[in-house]
Design an enzyme around this catalytic site. Structure first.
Site, PDB file in Angstrom:
ATOM      1  N   GLU A 330       0.806  -1.221   0.000  1.00  0.00           N
ATOM      2  CA  GLU A 330       0.000   0.000   0.000  1.00  0.00           C
ATOM      3  C   GLU A 330       0.843   1.276   0.000  1.00  0.00           C
ATOM      4  O   GLU A 330       0.371   2.347  -0.377  1.00  0.00           O
ATOM      5  CB  GLU A 330      -0.961   0.016   1.195  1.00  0.00           C
ATOM      6  CG  GLU A 330      -0.293  -0.050   2.557  1.00  0.00           C
ATOM      7  CD  GLU A 330      -0.153  -1.470   3.060  1.00  0.00           C
ATOM      8  OE1 GLU A 330      -0.020  -1.647   4.273  1.00  0.00           O
ATOM      9  OE2 GLU A 330      -0.167  -2.405   2.233  1.00  0.00           O
ATOM     10  N   ASP A 373      20.215  14.963 -32.099  1.00  0.00           N
ATOM     11  CA  ASP A 373      20.701  15.675 -33.273  1.00  0.00           C
ATOM     12  C   ASP A 373      22.185  15.966 -33.074  1.00  0.00           C
ATOM     13  O   ASP A 373      22.708  15.879 -31.973  1.00  0.00           O
ATOM     14  CB  ASP A 373      19.910  16.971 -33.455  1.00  0.00           C
ATOM     15  CG  ASP A 373      20.058  17.550 -34.856  1.00  0.00           C
ATOM     16  OD1 ASP A 373      20.845  16.988 -35.645  1.00  0.00           O
ATOM     17  OD2 ASP A 373      19.394  18.548 -35.148  1.00  0.00           O
ATOM     18  N   ASP A 638      15.384  19.985 -30.294  1.00  0.00           N
ATOM     19  CA  ASP A 638      14.941  21.340 -29.969  1.00  0.00           C
ATOM     20  C   ASP A 638      14.159  22.003 -31.085  1.00  0.00           C
ATOM     21  O   ASP A 638      13.722  23.144 -30.933  1.00  0.00           O
ATOM     22  CB  ASP A 638      16.140  22.220 -29.607  1.00  0.00           C
ATOM     23  CG  ASP A 638      17.142  22.331 -30.754  1.00  0.00           C
ATOM     24  OD1 ASP A 638      16.949  21.665 -31.790  1.00  0.00           O
ATOM     25  OD2 ASP A 638      18.121  23.088 -30.612  1.00  0.00           O
ATOM     26  N   ASP A 642      11.624  17.834 -34.568  1.00  0.00           N
ATOM     27  CA  ASP A 642      11.836  16.792 -33.559  1.00  0.00           C
ATOM     28  C   ASP A 642      10.545  16.403 -32.837  1.00  0.00           C
ATOM     29  O   ASP A 642      10.546  15.439 -32.067  1.00  0.00           O
ATOM     30  CB  ASP A 642      12.851  17.263 -32.513  1.00  0.00           C
ATOM     31  CG  ASP A 642      14.247  17.366 -33.068  1.00  0.00           C
ATOM     32  OD1 ASP A 642      14.769  16.344 -33.528  1.00  0.00           O
ATOM     33  OD2 ASP A 642      14.818  18.472 -33.060  1.00  0.00           O
ATOM     34  N   ASN A 706       4.227 -13.774   3.993  1.00  0.00           N
ATOM     35  CA  ASN A 706       3.286 -13.634   5.104  1.00  0.00           C
ATOM     36  C   ASN A 706       1.911 -14.175   4.751  1.00  0.00           C
ATOM     37  O   ASN A 706       1.235 -14.798   5.583  1.00  0.00           O
ATOM     38  CB  ASN A 706       3.181 -12.172   5.512  1.00  0.00           C
ATOM     39  CG  ASN A 706       4.411 -11.697   6.263  1.00  0.00           C
ATOM     40  OD1 ASN A 706       5.166 -12.493   6.788  1.00  0.00           O
ATOM     41  ND2 ASN A 706       4.621 -10.388   6.284  1.00  0.00           N
ATOM     42  N   ASN A 731       1.521  -3.596   9.406  1.00  0.00           N
ATOM     43  CA  ASN A 731       1.674  -2.946   8.096  1.00  0.00           C
ATOM     44  C   ASN A 731       2.085  -1.482   8.251  1.00  0.00           C
ATOM     45  O   ASN A 731       2.900  -0.973   7.477  1.00  0.00           O
ATOM     46  CB  ASN A 731       0.371  -3.034   7.300  1.00  0.00           C
ATOM     47  CG  ASN A 731       0.116  -4.442   6.779  1.00  0.00           C
ATOM     48  OD1 ASN A 731       1.016  -5.269   6.727  1.00  0.00           O
ATOM     49  ND2 ASN A 731      -1.117  -4.717   6.402  1.00  0.00           N
ATOM     50  N   ASP A 735       5.284   0.053   6.734  1.00  0.00           N
ATOM     51  CA  ASP A 735       5.090   1.166   5.794  1.00  0.00           C
ATOM     52  C   ASP A 735       5.964   2.360   6.175  1.00  0.00           C
ATOM     53  O   ASP A 735       6.565   3.008   5.320  1.00  0.00           O
ATOM     54  CB  ASP A 735       3.621   1.597   5.769  1.00  0.00           C
ATOM     55  CG  ASP A 735       2.731   0.544   5.121  1.00  0.00           C
ATOM     56  OD1 ASP A 735       3.275  -0.339   4.428  1.00  0.00           O
ATOM     57  OD2 ASP A 735       1.506   0.612   5.319  1.00  0.00           O
TER      58      ASP A 735
END
Length: 906
Positions: A330, A373, A638, A642, A706, A731, A735
Site C-alpha cells: 500500500e 541531433d 529542440d 523533432d 506472510n 503494516n 510502511d
C-alpha cells in the site's frame, strides 16, 4: 511588384483561411498574385486593415499547452493504477466495517495524489516561467491611412497579421511565415524546421540556394543540388518560415501566415496525438495486474478454507480483507512518488533540469538508446578551420593567409554587420600580423548568385600593383581560374573528397591587378583570370563536454543514435572526431528510410548509428522502430522537426531554448543543450528506479511469504493467526520503515545499466523468495510450539500472535538490509535503510512487552523463544545473503530489473 491599389482586385474573403499555406503549397505563385491574395502591397497595411484582421484572425501565437490547474492535476493523479488498487481496497475494507484499515489506505492514497500533483504542478509553473523569457518583437511597416506615407515601428510579434510588411536583419527571429519582397545577402538558419546546421540562402527572385554563405553548404561542395530535408516547402528560397532566424543579410517581406496557420504550427498539430504508453506505464500496468489477480484470488480462498475447516464464515471476512491488504504494497504509490519527486527536485536544484512528468524520471533511468541531433549537442553552432591545402593537397599556410586577408577586408570594406561564421573561423586561425600587413582598397561581399566574396588589397612593397583575393565555393572559384580542363577536374575531385569526409570546403584564388584609380569599385567582371592558390576546409566545432558525456553514457549502457538533417559525411565526421565508431553499413539516409517497411527499419535500426538527411517523419519512425526492438528510447531535440520523435520515444528531452511547442511537449527540459545534463538526468532516474525496484522486491516477497503463512496458519490453528488490528499495526510499522527507500542512495553498480521493471521477472523473484519467507514463518510456528509448551503450546492465541508479530517485523528488517541492491554502498554509516530497519526491529522486540502491546492483544514471551528465533533468523539471513551475492554478480534479470549494456552502445 504590386502596390496597395492592387489589393482592390483581390476576391472578397480571400483571407478567410488566413492565407499562408495555400500560398506556399500552390506551386509557382507570383509575388503579384501573393500580394493580391493578401490584399496588401509593399507599403504595408493601414491601421484599419490591421485592426479588422486582428479581430477576424486572432493573435499571432502558437497553440500552446494550457497550464493545468491544481484540482485538475489532483484528479489526473487518480488515474495511476496503484492508486486505483488502493482505493478499491479501502472501499472493500469500509464495506466489511474494517474502518481502521480503510482509513489508513485512503489516507495513503490521498498522500500519493497530493505528492504527485504537487510535483507536476511545480514543473508546470517552471515551464510557464520559461515561456515568459521568449517574448520578441518585429519591425513592421504600416500606414495610418491610405494617403499617408508608411512608417516603421517595433511591435510585439503577436500583433502581426497576414499582409503586414516586415523588415528582417541579422539575428532576427522570423516571426511568421513570410514571402520576401526583396533581399540582400540573406541567409537563414532553418535547423529548428529541417535540422540543417548550415544557414540557407534566400532570395526574393526565387534563387536556388540550399547552402550557406561563400559556398559553405552542408558539408559538401555540391550541397545545393542534393536536396535533403531542406527540399520541398522549406526549400523554397522566396519563403522564410516561423521558427527560423536570420544569419546574415537583410530583407523586406510580407507576412503570409500567422498563428495556427503557419508551417510551424502545422507540424505541431500534425504530431498532436497522445503519447503511447512509456516504459514506466507498461511496468506499472503489468505489476498492477499481478497484484489484482492475487487480491482477487486470496480472499475467496481464505473464506472457503475458514468455512470448510473451522466453520468460520462471517468472522473470517475482515481477516480475508486484512490478508489482501497484507499482500498489497500500500505504500507503493507513496514510495514511488517520493522517489521520483525527490529525484526531480534534486535535478532541478542542482542541474537546472525540469521533469515535467514525474514518471518520465523513471523512464530516463530506463533509457538504453538515446537519439539526438548533431548540431548544438555534439557540436557547437559554429565551424572551425580544419586545414589549409595547396593545389597538391598538402598543408600550405599561404592559403590560410590569403583567405584571412579576404575575410578581414570583405568584412570591413563591404559594411557587413558581423563576420560570417566561416570568416570568423578563418580569422581565428590566422596570424593577425599577416592580415594587417595588407591595406584594403575595395571589396565585393558574398552573394548567393556569384557564391564568391572578393577583396582588393594593396600589397606591401609593390607600388602600382594591387592583389585581388577571391574566396568562395569550389566550383565558382575554379571556373574563374586559368586552368587546364584536366587540372580543374582534379581540383574539383580533391574538393569532393574533402566534402565526402564531412568537411566544408572553400577555394581561394588571387590575381595581380594594376593599381585602381581612386574611387573605382570592384565589379564581378574583375573576378576573371585568377591564379588558384588552394582550399580551406572546416569542420564543426565540437561541444566541449560532448566526448566525456558520450563516454559516460557508454559506460552506463546507453547507445547513441545520431538523427540529423545534415549530410551523412558531416555527421560521420563529427562521430569520428568524438571517438564514435561508425562502420560503413551503420549509416542510413532519409531517402532510404522512406523505402523501408517498419519491420525492415526495426532491423536496420539495431545496427545503424547515423541517420542522415532525416525529415521529422523519419525521426519518428526510427524512434518507433527502436522501441519495437525492445529498447527504451530517449530523444533529445529542440526543433519542430523533432516533435514527432519526442512523442514517439519513451521520454522526450528538450533544452530550455528549444522552440516553445517542443519545450512544452518534452518530458524533461534541460537548462542547456548539453549531454552532461542528460547524464545527470539518467543518473537520477536510475537512482530512483533502483530504489523503487528494491522496494518492490523486498515488500512483495515479504508480503507474499506472510500471506502463505497466514493461509497455512488459518488451516492449522483454532483461532485467527493474527488479529486484523495486529495486521494493520504491523503494516503501518513496515510502511513507515519503507519511506527510507525514497532517501536511499544505491550502490554505484545500479548506474551501470538501464533499470526497467520486468513484471514477469519480478513475479518469478517474489514467488521464489516469498516461499523462502514463508518457510521462515513456518519454522517460527515450530519454534513457538517448542518455546510455549508451558503456555499450553499453540493454544495460547495471545502468545502465538506476539511471537509471529515479532518474527514478521524482524524478517522484514533483515530483508530490507540484505536484499537491498548494492548493500555495501559507499560510506561507513548504516544509511537510511539501516536506520529504518533498526527501528523496525526495535518495534518488533519492544512493542509486545509494552503497555500498547496488551491493548493489541500481545503478551510477553519467554527467553527461550528469542534464542530459537535467533537461530531461525540466522538461517533466513544466510539465504538472503546468497541472493545478495547474486545481485552483486549482476544477475539482475531474476530480480525483476533489466540491467546491462545495450548492443551497439557507443
Amino acid at each position: 511588384m504590386a502596390d496597395s491599389n492592387a489589393a482592390s482586385e483581390a476576391e472578397p474573403g480571400a483571407l478567410e483561411s488566413g492565407g499562408g499555406p495555400a500560398t506556399v503549397d500552390s506551386g509557382p505563385v507570383t509575388l503579384l498574385q501573393t500580394l493580391r491574395h493578401l490584399d496588401s502591397g509593399p507599403r504595408g497595411l493601414t491601421e484599419a486593415q490591421v485592426a479588422e484582421r486582428q479581430v477576424r484572425l486572432g493573435p499571432n501565437v502558437l497553440p500552446s499547452q494550457r497550464e493545468i490547474s491544481w484540482p485538475a492535476a489532483l484528479l489526473r493523479s487518480l488515474r495511476d493504477p496503484f492508486t486505483a488498487v488502493l482505493l478499491c481496497l479501502g472501499l472493500v475494507s469500509a464495506a466489511v466495517s474494517s474502518w481502521g484499515t480503510a482509513c489508513v489506505i485512503l489516507l495513503l492514497a490521498a498522500v500519493t495524489c497530493v505528492l504527485r500533483a504537487s510535483g507536476e504542478h511545480r514543473a508546470d509553473r517552471s515551464m510557464a516561467a520559461l515561456r515568459g523569457l521568449v517574448a520578441t518583437t518585429a519591425t513592421v511597416v504600416r500606414r495610418e491611412t491610405e494617403e499617408l506615407p508608411p512608417y516603421a515601428r517595433e511591435i510585439p510579434v503577436d500583433e502581426l497579421v497576414p499582409g503586414d510588411v516586415i523588415r528582417l536583419g541579422p539575428g532576427d527571429l522570423v516571426p511568421a511565415d513570410v514571402r520576401l519582397l526583396r533581399a540582400q545577402g540573406l541567409t537563414v538558419h532553418q535547423a529548428a524546421l529541417t535540422g540543417e546546421s548550415a544557414p540557407v540562402s534566400k532570395g526574393a527572385g526565387g534563387l536556388a540556394g540550399v547552402g550557406a554563405r561563400a559556398g559553405a553548404g552542408d558539408g559538401d561542395a555540391g550541397a545545393a543540388g542534393r536536396g535533403g530535408p531542406g527540399a520541398g516547402e522549406f526549400g523554397r528560397p522566396e519563403f522564410c518560415f516561423q521558427g527560423s532566424s536570420v544569419a546574415s543579410g537583410s530583407a523586406r517581406a510580407v507576412v503570409v501566415a500567422t498563428g495556427a496557420r503557419t508551417r510551424f504550427a502545422a507540424e505541431h498539430s500534425r504530431t498532436g496525438a497522445g503519447r503511447r504508453a512509456s516504459a514506466f506505464d507498461r511496468s506499472v500496468h503489468g505489476i498492477s495486474w499481478i497484484l489484482v489477480r492475487f487480491m482477487l484470488l486470496i480472499p475467496p480462498l481464505v473464506l472457503m478454507a475458514g468455512a470448510a475447516l473451522r466453520d468460520r464464515g462471517q468472522e473470517t471476512l475482515p481477516f480475508a480483507v486484512a490478508v489482501a491488504v497484507g499482500l498489497t504494497p500500500e505504500m507503493l504509490p507513496v514510495v514511488v512518488t517520493l522517489c521520483l519527486a525527490r529525484g526531480a527536485a534534486l535535478l532541478a536544484r542542482s542541474h537546472g533540469v525540469i521533469v515535467t512528468r514525474l514518471p518520465a524520471l523513471h523512464d530516463l533511468g530506463a533509457v538504453d538508446v538515446l537519439c539526438l541531433d548533431k548540431t548544438g549537442t555534439l557540436t557547437q553552432d559554429r565551424p572551425v578551420l580544419h586545414r589549409a591545402l595547396g593545389p597538391d593537397g598538402r598543408d600550405d599556410p599561404e592559403v590560410l593567409r590569403w583567405a584571412a586577408v579576404n575575410s578581414w577586408w570583405t568584412l570591413h570594406l563591404a559594411d557587413l554587420p558581423a563576420p560570417d561564421a566561416l570568416d570568423d573561423a578563418v580569422l581565428e586561425a590566422a596570424d593577425e600580423d599577416d592580415v594587417m600587413a595588407y591595406d584594403g582598397v575595395a571589396a565585393l561581399p558574398f552573394d548567393p548568385l556569384r557564391r564568391l566574396a572578393t577583396a582588393l588589397v594593396r600589397t606591401p612593397g609593390r607600388t602600382g600593383r594591387h592583389t585581388l583575393v577571391v574566396k568562395g565555393a569550389a566550383e565558382a572559384v575554379l571556373e574563374r581560374c586559368v586552368l587546364a580542363d584536366e587540372e580543374r577536374a582534379q581540383l574539383l575531385a580533391l574538393a569532393a573528397r574533402q566534402a565526402d569526409e564531412g568537411l566544408r570546403v572553400l577555394a581561394v584564388a588571387v590575381a595581380d591587378r594594376p593599381a585602381r584609380i581612386r574611387g573605382r569599385e570592384c565589379t564581378p567582371a574583375d573576378e576573371r583570370g585568377l591564379d588558384f592558390r588552394g582550399f580551406v576546409t572546416f569542420r564543426d566545432a565540437l561541444a566541449p563536454t560532448a566526448a566525456e558525456a558520450l563516454r559516460v553514457l557508454a559506460d552506463r549502457g546507453v547507445a547513441v543514435r545520431i538523427l540529423t538533417g545534415d549530410h551523412p559525411g558531416t555527421a560521420v565526421r563529427t562521430c569520428r572526431d568524438l571517438g564514435i565508431a561508425v562502420p560503413a553499413d551503420a549509416v542510413l539516409t532519409g531517402g532510404r528510410i522512406g523505402g523501408l517497411t517498419d519491420a525492415e527499419l526495426a532491423e536496420a535500426s539495431a545496427r545503424t548509428v547515423v541517420f542522415a538527411r532525416c525529415t521529422a517523419e523519419d525521426k519518428a519512425r526510427v524512434a518507433a522502430a527502436l522501441r519495437a526492438g525492445g529498447h527504451t528510447v530517449g530523444h533529445l531535440g529542440d526543433g519542430v522537426n523533432d516533435l514527432p520523435a519526442l512523442r514517439a520515444a519513451d521520454v522526450g528531452i528538450a533544452p530550455r531554448d528549444a522552440v516553445d511547442v517542443v519545450r512544452e511537449s518534452a518530458d524533461v527540459v534541460l537548462a542547456e543543450k548539453d549531454l552532461t545534463a542528460v547524464g545527470h538526468g539518467i543518473e537520477a532516474g536510475r537512482h530512483a528506479g533502483g530504489n523503487i525496484a528494491t522496494y518492490l522486491r523486498i515488500t512483495l516477497s515479504s508480503n507474499l511469504g506472510n500471506v502463505i503463512a497466514m493461509l497455512a496458519a488459518g488451516l492449522l490453528l483454532p483461532f485467527l493467526p493474527m488479529l486484523p488490528a495486529q495486521v494493520l499495526v504491523q503494516n503501518l510499522c513496515f510502511d513507515g520503515a519503507q519511506l527510507a527507500f525514497a532517501h536511499d542512495r544505491p550502490h554505484p553498480s545500479v548506474l551501470r545499466g538501464p533499470t526497467v521493471l520486468r513484471p514477469r521477472d519480478l513475479l518469478r523473484f517474489i514467488t521464489r523468495f516469498g516461499v523462502l519467507n514463508a518457510v521462515a514463518d513456518l519454522a517460527t510456528f515450530g519454534v513457538l510450539g517448542l518455546a510455549l509448551s508451558g503456555f499450553a503450546g499453540l493454544a495460547d492465541a495471545s502468545a502465538f500472535h506476539s511471537g509471529w508479530f515479532t518474527e514478521n517485523l524482524l524478517t522484514q528488517a533483515l530483508g530490507m538490509v540484505l536484499l537491498r541492491a548494492g548493500r555495501r554502498a559507499a560510506g561507513g554509516g548504516p544509511g537510511p535503510i539501516g536506520w529504518a530497519a533498526g527501528a523496525l526491529a526495535a518495534v518488533g522486540l519492544l512493542l509486545p512487552v509494552s503497555p500498547l502491546g496488551s491493548l493489541l492483544g500481545l503478551s510477553v514471551l519467554p527467553v527461550l523463544y528469542y534464542l530459537l528465533l535467533a537461530a531461525v533468523l540466522a538461517l533466513y539471513a544466510v539465504g538472503l545473503v546468497g541472493v545478495g551475492a547474486r545481485v552483486e554478480r549482476g544477475g539482475q534479470g531474476d530480480l525483476g530489473v533489466a540491467r546491462g549494456t545495450t548492443r551497439g552502445a557507443t
